[in-house]
Design a protein around this motif. Sequence first.
Motif, PDB file in Angstrom:
ATOM      1  N   VAL A  11      11.987   6.657   9.709  1.00  0.00           N
ATOM      2  CA  VAL A  11      12.141   5.674   8.634  1.00  0.00           C
ATOM      3  C   VAL A  11      12.324   6.440   7.337  1.00  0.00           C
ATOM      4  O   VAL A  11      11.574   7.370   7.032  1.00  0.00           O
ATOM      5  CB  VAL A  11      10.936   4.721   8.543  1.00  0.00           C
ATOM      6  N   LEU A  12      13.345   6.058   6.573  1.00  0.00           N
ATOM      7  CA  LEU A  12      13.614   6.637   5.261  1.00  0.00           C
ATOM      8  C   LEU A  12      13.318   5.579   4.201  1.00  0.00           C
ATOM      9  O   LEU A  12      13.849   4.468   4.260  1.00  0.00           O
ATOM     10  CB  LEU A  12      15.070   7.097   5.173  1.00  0.00           C
ATOM     11  N   HIS A  13      12.452   5.926   3.243  1.00  0.00           N
ATOM     12  CA  HIS A  13      12.041   5.007   2.179  1.00  0.00           C
ATOM     13  C   HIS A  13      12.610   5.519   0.863  1.00  0.00           C
ATOM     14  O   HIS A  13      12.279   6.604   0.414  1.00  0.00           O
ATOM     15  CB  HIS A  13      10.522   4.944   2.115  1.00  0.00           C
ATOM     16  N   ALA A  14      13.450   4.703   0.226  1.00  0.00           N
ATOM     17  CA  ALA A  14      14.145   5.109  -0.997  1.00  0.00           C
ATOM     18  C   ALA A  14      13.375   4.780  -2.273  1.00  0.00           C
ATOM     19  O   ALA A  14      13.963   4.520  -3.318  1.00  0.00           O
ATOM     20  CB  ALA A  14      15.544   4.486  -1.040  1.00  0.00           C
ATOM     21  N   GLY A  15      12.061   4.816  -2.211  1.00  0.00           N
ATOM     22  CA  GLY A  15      11.252   4.763  -3.421  1.00  0.00           C
ATOM     23  C   GLY A  15      10.692   3.417  -3.819  1.00  0.00           C
ATOM     24  O   GLY A  15      11.130   2.372  -3.367  1.00  0.00           O
ATOM     25  N   ASP A  16       9.699   3.500  -4.700  1.00  0.00           N
ATOM     26  CA  ASP A  16       8.888   2.388  -5.188  1.00  0.00           C
ATOM     27  C   ASP A  16       7.986   1.814  -4.097  1.00  0.00           C
ATOM     28  O   ASP A  16       8.013   0.631  -3.781  1.00  0.00           O
ATOM     29  CB  ASP A  16       9.734   1.311  -5.871  1.00  0.00           C
ATOM     30  N   PHE A  17       7.147   2.702  -3.556  1.00  0.00           N
ATOM     31  CA  PHE A  17       6.020   2.264  -2.727  1.00  0.00           C
ATOM     32  C   PHE A  17       5.070   1.521  -3.658  1.00  0.00           C
ATOM     33  O   PHE A  17       4.575   0.479  -3.343  1.00  0.00           O
ATOM     34  CB  PHE A  17       5.257   3.485  -2.170  1.00  0.00           C
ATOM     35  N   VAL A  18       4.803   2.107  -4.798  1.00  0.00           N
ATOM     36  CA  VAL A  18       3.963   1.738  -5.928  1.00  0.00           C
ATOM     37  C   VAL A  18       2.525   2.224  -5.731  1.00  0.00           C
ATOM     38  O   VAL A  18       2.122   3.167  -6.356  1.00  0.00           O
ATOM     39  CB  VAL A  18       4.041   0.248  -6.319  1.00  0.00           C
ATOM     40  N   SER A  19       1.749   1.611  -4.849  1.00  0.00           N
ATOM     41  CA  SER A  19       0.343   2.013  -4.712  1.00  0.00           C
ATOM     42  C   SER A  19       0.089   2.742  -3.396  1.00  0.00           C
ATOM     43  O   SER A  19       0.708   2.427  -2.380  1.00  0.00           O
ATOM     44  CB  SER A  19      -0.571   0.791  -4.773  1.00  0.00           C
ATOM     45  N   PRO A  20      -0.861   3.674  -3.416  1.00  0.00           N
ATOM     46  CA  PRO A  20      -1.195   4.409  -2.200  1.00  0.00           C
ATOM     47  C   PRO A  20      -1.662   3.523  -1.036  1.00  0.00           C
ATOM     48  O   PRO A  20      -1.495   3.891   0.117  1.00  0.00           O
ATOM     49  CB  PRO A  20      -2.308   5.357  -2.651  1.00  0.00           C
ATOM     50  N   PHE A  21      -2.206   2.332  -1.332  1.00  0.00           N
ATOM     51  CA  PHE A  21      -2.690   1.487  -0.230  1.00  0.00           C
ATOM     52  C   PHE A  21      -1.570   0.957   0.669  1.00  0.00           C
ATOM     53  O   PHE A  21      -1.847   0.409   1.733  1.00  0.00           O
ATOM     54  CB  PHE A  21      -3.588   0.350  -0.724  1.00  0.00           C
ATOM     55  N   THR A  22      -0.315   1.158   0.287  1.00  0.00           N
ATOM     56  CA  THR A  22       0.779   0.751   1.184  1.00  0.00           C
ATOM     57  C   THR A  22       0.740   1.532   2.495  1.00  0.00           C
ATOM     58  O   THR A  22       1.294   1.082   3.501  1.00  0.00           O
ATOM     59  CB  THR A  22       2.160   0.919   0.518  1.00  0.00           C
ATOM     60  N   CYS A  23       0.031   2.661   2.491  1.00  0.00           N
ATOM     61  CA  CYS A  23      -0.110   3.437   3.730  1.00  0.00           C
ATOM     62  C   CYS A  23      -0.808   2.625   4.815  1.00  0.00           C
ATOM     63  O   CYS A  23      -0.631   2.902   6.011  1.00  0.00           O
ATOM     64  CB  CYS A  23      -0.877   4.735   3.473  1.00  0.00           C
ATOM     65  N   LEU A  24      -1.579   1.608   4.444  1.00  0.00           N
ATOM     66  CA  LEU A  24      -2.302   0.793   5.425  1.00  0.00           C
ATOM     67  C   LEU A  24      -1.369   0.145   6.440  1.00  0.00           C
ATOM     68  O   LEU A  24      -1.742  -0.031   7.602  1.00  0.00           O
ATOM     69  CB  LEU A  24      -3.133  -0.288   4.721  1.00  0.00           C
ATOM     70  N   GLU A  25      -0.166  -0.225   6.022  1.00  0.00           N
ATOM     71  CA  GLU A  25       0.815  -0.791   6.959  1.00  0.00           C
ATOM     72  C   GLU A  25       1.748   0.275   7.521  1.00  0.00           C
ATOM     73  O   GLU A  25       2.094   0.241   8.690  1.00  0.00           O
ATOM     74  CB  GLU A  25       1.616  -1.912   6.302  1.00  0.00           C
ATOM     75  N   PHE A  26       2.145   1.236   6.688  1.00  0.00           N
ATOM     76  CA  PHE A  26       3.065   2.269   7.179  1.00  0.00           C
ATOM     77  C   PHE A  26       2.433   3.142   8.261  1.00  0.00           C
ATOM     78  O   PHE A  26       3.143   3.729   9.070  1.00  0.00           O
ATOM     79  CB  PHE A  26       3.584   3.135   6.025  1.00  0.00           C
ATOM     80  N   LYS A  27       1.102   3.208   8.312  1.00  0.00           N
ATOM     81  CA  LYS A  27       0.454   4.024   9.344  1.00  0.00           C
ATOM     82  C   LYS A  27       0.697   3.459  10.746  1.00  0.00           C
ATOM     83  O   LYS A  27       0.488   4.146  11.741  1.00  0.00           O
ATOM     84  CB  LYS A  27      -1.040   4.173   9.069  1.00  0.00           C
TER      85      LYS A  27
END
Length: 166
Positions: free
Chosen positions: A31-47
Motif C-alpha cells: 500500500v502506498l499512502h500519498a500523505g496526510d495521515f494527520v495523527s499517529p493514531f491512524t496506525c490503529l487501522e493501518f496495522k
Amino acid sequence: MKIGIIADTHDNLPQIKKAVEIFNQEKVELVLHAGDFVSPFTCLEFKNLNCPLKGVFGNNDGDKIYLQEKFKGIGELFPEPYQTNINHKNIIMLHLEKLIDDLAESQKYEVIIYGHTHRTDLRKIGKTLIVNPGECGGWLSGKSTIALLDLENLEAKIINLAYKMQ
C-alpha cells in the motif's frame, strides 16, 4: 503485482478501516499512502493491513517523528518525494501536485502518485500513469476513494468507499 493507493486519510478511522478491508480482500502486496495521515493514531487501522505500507508526509502531518514511530512494524514513512523501482517500474510518490506534469513529461517514471487535491486523477502522459486516489477521509468532498494499481499492466482503477457524514 497489485498495489493499493491511498491519500488524505485525515484521521477518518472508519474510512481507513474500509480501505484496509478492501486492500486485504484484493490481496494487494503493498500500500502506498500519498500523505496526510494527520495523527499517529491512524496506525490503529493501518496495522490490520496484510502487506507493508510506504508513505510520504503531507502538509497536514504534524508530528512526523511520532508518526514514524507508531508506524514501525506497519511500514515506512518518508519526506516527499519517495522514489522506488518495483518490478522494473520506476515509481515516484509525492503529496503536493506542483511537479506532476513536469515529472510525467520527463518520461522517467512509469507511475506517479500524489494526493493533496482531494480529487481523483487517473490519466496517462506518454508511458507515465498518473494516479491521485482522491481523499480517503471524505471530509472535504464527501467522497471517500482509494485506488488499485495493477503494476504489470500499468492500469489503475478508483474505488468509491461510499462515505456518508455521520
